[in-house]
Design a protein around this motif. Structure first.
Motif, PDB file in Angstrom:
ATOM      1  N   ALA A  71     -21.205  -7.199 -13.865  1.00 41.86           N
ATOM      2  CA  ALA A  71     -21.067  -7.874 -12.259  1.00 41.86           C
ATOM      3  C   ALA A  71     -20.546  -6.860 -11.442  1.00 41.86           C
ATOM      4  N   ILE A  72     -20.620  -6.405 -10.011  1.00 41.09           N
ATOM      5  CA  ILE A  72     -19.619  -5.215  -9.662  1.00 41.09           C
ATOM      6  C   ILE A  72     -19.694  -6.068  -8.058  1.00 41.09           C
ATOM      7  N   PRO A  73     -19.158  -5.212  -7.427  1.00 38.64           N
ATOM      8  CA  PRO A  73     -18.008  -4.066  -7.501  1.00 38.64           C
ATOM      9  C   PRO A  73     -17.020  -4.774  -8.812  1.00 38.64           C
ATOM     10  N   ILE A  74     -17.123  -3.199  -9.130  1.00 36.37           N
ATOM     11  CA  ILE A  74     -15.632  -2.718 -10.161  1.00 36.37           C
ATOM     12  C   ILE A  74     -14.723  -1.859 -10.163  1.00 36.37           C
ATOM     13  N   PHE A  75     -13.783  -2.149  -9.424  1.00 35.21           N
ATOM     14  CA  PHE A  75     -12.449  -0.403  -9.271  1.00 35.21           C
ATOM     15  C   PHE A  75     -11.726  -0.529 -10.080  1.00 35.21           C
ATOM     16  N   ILE A  76     -11.562   1.103 -10.777  1.00 36.17           N
ATOM     17  CA  ILE A  76     -10.912   1.701 -11.701  1.00 36.17           C
ATOM     18  C   ILE A  76     -10.257   1.975 -11.119  1.00 36.17           C
ATOM     19  N   PHE A  77      -8.990   2.158 -11.229  1.00 32.43           N
ATOM     20  CA  PHE A  77      -7.946   2.871 -10.687  1.00 32.43           C
ATOM     21  C   PHE A  77      -7.540   3.331 -12.318  1.00 32.43           C
ATOM     22  N   ILE A  78      -7.104   4.861 -11.741  1.00 31.53           N
ATOM     23  CA  ILE A  78      -6.664   5.575 -12.492  1.00 31.53           C
ATOM     24  C   ILE A  78      -5.501   6.774 -12.411  1.00 31.53           C
ATOM     25  N   ASN A  79      -4.815   7.324 -13.329  1.00 27.14           N
ATOM     26  CA  ASN A  79      -3.947   7.863 -13.581  1.00 27.14           C
ATOM     27  C   ASN A  79      -4.520   9.608 -12.527  1.00 27.14           C
ATOM     28  N   GLU A  80      -3.553  10.674 -12.813  1.00 26.31           N
ATOM     29  CA  GLU A  80      -3.649  11.746 -12.448  1.00 26.31           C
ATOM     30  C   GLU A  80      -4.178  12.780 -13.821  1.00 26.31           C
ATOM     31  N   ALA A  81      -4.347  11.579 -14.706  1.00 26.73           N
ATOM     32  CA  ALA A  81      -4.109  12.721 -16.410  1.00 26.73           C
ATOM     33  C   ALA A  81      -6.675  11.430 -16.816  1.00 26.73           C
ATOM     34  N   TRP A 108       0.970  -1.064   0.178  1.00 18.07           N
ATOM     35  CA  TRP A 108       0.033   0.058  -0.187  1.00 18.07           C
ATOM     36  C   TRP A 108       0.879   1.000  -0.174  1.00 18.07           C
ATOM     37  N   LYS A 109       1.836   1.125   0.871  1.00 18.70           N
ATOM     38  CA  LYS A 109       2.566   2.287   1.159  1.00 18.70           C
ATOM     39  C   LYS A 109       3.431   2.660  -0.665  1.00 18.70           C
ATOM     40  N   ASP A 110       3.720   1.208  -1.256  1.00 23.92           N
ATOM     41  CA  ASP A 110       4.296   1.763  -2.710  1.00 23.92           C
ATOM     42  C   ASP A 110       3.219   2.167  -3.188  1.00 23.92           C
ATOM     43  N   VAL A 111       2.121   2.041  -3.375  1.00 21.83           N
ATOM     44  CA  VAL A 111       1.139   2.758  -4.079  1.00 21.83           C
ATOM     45  C   VAL A 111       0.919   3.012  -4.004  1.00 21.83           C
ATOM     46  N   ALA A 112       0.670   3.823  -3.067  1.00 18.49           N
ATOM     47  CA  ALA A 112       1.013   6.277  -2.289  1.00 18.49           C
ATOM     48  C   ALA A 112       1.134   6.480  -3.043  1.00 18.49           C
ATOM     49  N   GLN A 113       2.803   5.848  -3.605  1.00 18.73           N
ATOM     50  CA  GLN A 113       3.638   7.226  -4.329  1.00 18.73           C
ATOM     51  C   GLN A 113       3.357   7.438  -5.742  1.00 18.73           C
ATOM     52  N   ARG A 114       2.548   6.566  -6.041  1.00 20.34           N
ATOM     53  CA  ARG A 114       1.839   6.172  -7.349  1.00 20.34           C
ATOM     54  C   ARG A 114       0.759   7.753  -8.593  1.00 20.34           C
ATOM     55  N   ASN A 115       0.192   8.402  -6.880  1.00 19.23           N
ATOM     56  CA  ASN A 115      -0.893   9.179  -7.093  1.00 19.23           C
ATOM     57  C   ASN A 115      -2.309   8.744  -8.095  1.00 19.23           C
ATOM     58  N   TRP A 116      -2.351   7.571  -7.490  1.00 15.16           N
ATOM     59  CA  TRP A 116      -3.823   7.491  -8.088  1.00 15.16           C
ATOM     60  C   TRP A 116      -4.692   7.388  -7.466  1.00 15.16           C
ATOM     61  N   ARG A 117      -6.434   7.609  -8.310  1.00 21.48           N
ATOM     62  CA  ARG A 117      -7.394   7.803  -7.839  1.00 21.48           C
ATOM     63  C   ARG A 117      -8.690   6.754  -8.242  1.00 21.48           C
ATOM     64  N   GLY A 118      -8.958   6.934  -7.442  1.00 25.21           N
ATOM     65  CA  GLY A 118     -10.602   5.078  -7.770  1.00 25.21           C
ATOM     66  C   GLY A 118     -11.192   5.397  -8.323  1.00 25.21           C
ATOM     67  N   ILE A 119     -12.040   5.077  -9.315  1.00 26.03           N
ATOM     68  CA  ILE A 119     -13.892   4.982  -9.721  1.00 26.03           C
ATOM     69  C   ILE A 119     -14.531   3.663  -8.920  1.00 26.03           C
ATOM     70  N   VAL A 120     -15.919   3.389  -8.418  1.00 28.61           N
ATOM     71  CA  VAL A 120     -15.996   2.515  -7.605  1.00 28.61           C
ATOM     72  C   VAL A 120     -17.424   1.906  -8.147  1.00 28.61           C
ATOM     73  N   LEU A 121     -18.271   0.986  -8.896  1.00 25.88           N
ATOM     74  CA  LEU A 121     -19.261   1.062  -9.796  1.00 25.88           C
ATOM     75  C   LEU A 121     -19.547  -0.211  -8.967  1.00 25.88           C
ATOM     76  N   THR A 122     -21.067   0.091  -8.199  1.00 26.20           N
ATOM     77  CA  THR A 122     -21.430  -0.265  -6.686  1.00 26.20           C
ATOM     78  C   THR A 122     -22.569  -1.418  -6.955  1.00 26.20           C
ATOM     79  N   ALA A 123     -23.647  -1.244  -5.646  1.00 26.33           N
ATOM     80  CA  ALA A 123     -25.080  -0.531  -5.330  1.00 26.33           C
ATOM     81  C   ALA A 123     -25.005  -2.395  -4.074  1.00 26.33           C
ATOM     82  N   ASP A 124     -25.853  -1.055  -3.542  1.00 25.49           N
ATOM     83  CA  ASP A 124     -25.825  -1.267  -1.695  1.00 25.49           C
ATOM     84  C   ASP A 124     -26.237  -2.661  -2.045  1.00 25.49           C
ATOM     85  N   TRP A 125     -27.401  -3.333  -2.533  1.00 26.79           N
ATOM     86  CA  TRP A 125     -27.610  -4.680  -2.390  1.00 26.79           C
ATOM     87  C   TRP A 125     -27.216  -5.860  -2.455  1.00 26.79           C
ATOM     88  N   CYS A 126     -25.785  -5.259  -3.240  1.00 25.17           N
ATOM     89  CA  CYS A 126     -25.057  -6.566  -3.665  1.00 25.17           C
ATOM     90  C   CYS A 126     -24.233  -6.919  -2.762  1.00 25.17           C
TER      91      CYS A 126
END
Length: 187
Positions: free
Chosen positions: A109-119, A47-65
């Motif tokens: 099918a969910i959830p889907i986690f999409i990790f993106i960079n700053e761009a 997790w510390k290594d990932v923190a250096q990448r400046n990523w963000r994430g989008i989560v496709l989800t629903a509470d019923w799942c």
């Protein structure tokens, strides 16, 4: 998909707190996993290594799942440790994005986690399940009667209820999710 195509989706999303506040189903299960999941020293190093990448994430989800009740809190905790801000979108309100991340090319099918960079470029995708959780549900489904059997619906409902209970209370299952997400993030 253009390079910054994910940025508007990220901006549209809810924070974790907003998502949990809006939940009408599975809030107790999600909260339990969130409060109880723990990471190893090896996990924390990744997790510390990932923190250096400046990523963000989008989560496709629903509470019923049920899978979301397991995976959302674990990946949220990973994101917090990795300095990755996640934003949550409800699947059925965001089908244009969901349909770009179909499981096996056919399933929403969910959830889907999409990790993106700053761009806004996709860097990693994970979901909807760890391989071990997929094997578990496949095994449970194989024990169901034929879909036209009179007791199919009742038995199916019981299988999914028991499945959700098991995956949201068993730390060994949580570990499979952690390991699977870790592998995806390490690329």
């Amino acid at each position: 998909m253009t390079t910054a195509a994910h940025n508007p989706w990220f901006e549209k999303g809810m924070t974790f707190e907003q998502y949990v506040e809006a939940m009408k189903v599975n809030r107790e299960e999600l909260t339990r996993v969130y409060e109880q999941v723990e990471f190893s020293a090896e996990d924390l190093a990744v997790w510390k290594d990932v923190a250096q990448r400046n990523w963000r994430g989008i989560v496709l989800t629903a509470d019923w799942c049920g899978d979301a009740a397991l995976n959302v809190p674990i990946v949220q905790k990973i994101a917090e440790q990795s300095n990755v801000e996640l934003r949550y979108l409800i699947r059925d309100e965001n089908l244009e994005l969901m349909d770009q991340y179909l499981t096996n090319g056919t399933s929403r099918a969910i959830p889907i986690f999409i990790f993106i960079n700053e761009a806004g470029e996709k860097t990693a995708v994970w979901g909807p399940r760890s391989p071990e959780v997929q094997e578990l549900i496949t095994s449970l489904r194989s024990q169901l009667p034929a879909p036209d059997a009179p007791d199919f619906e009742e038995k199916q409902k019981n299988v999914y209820r028991d499945f959700k209970q098991q995956i949201t209370t068993d730390p060994a299952i949580w570990r499979t999710v952690i390991n699977s997400v870790k592998a995806a993030l390490q690329g």
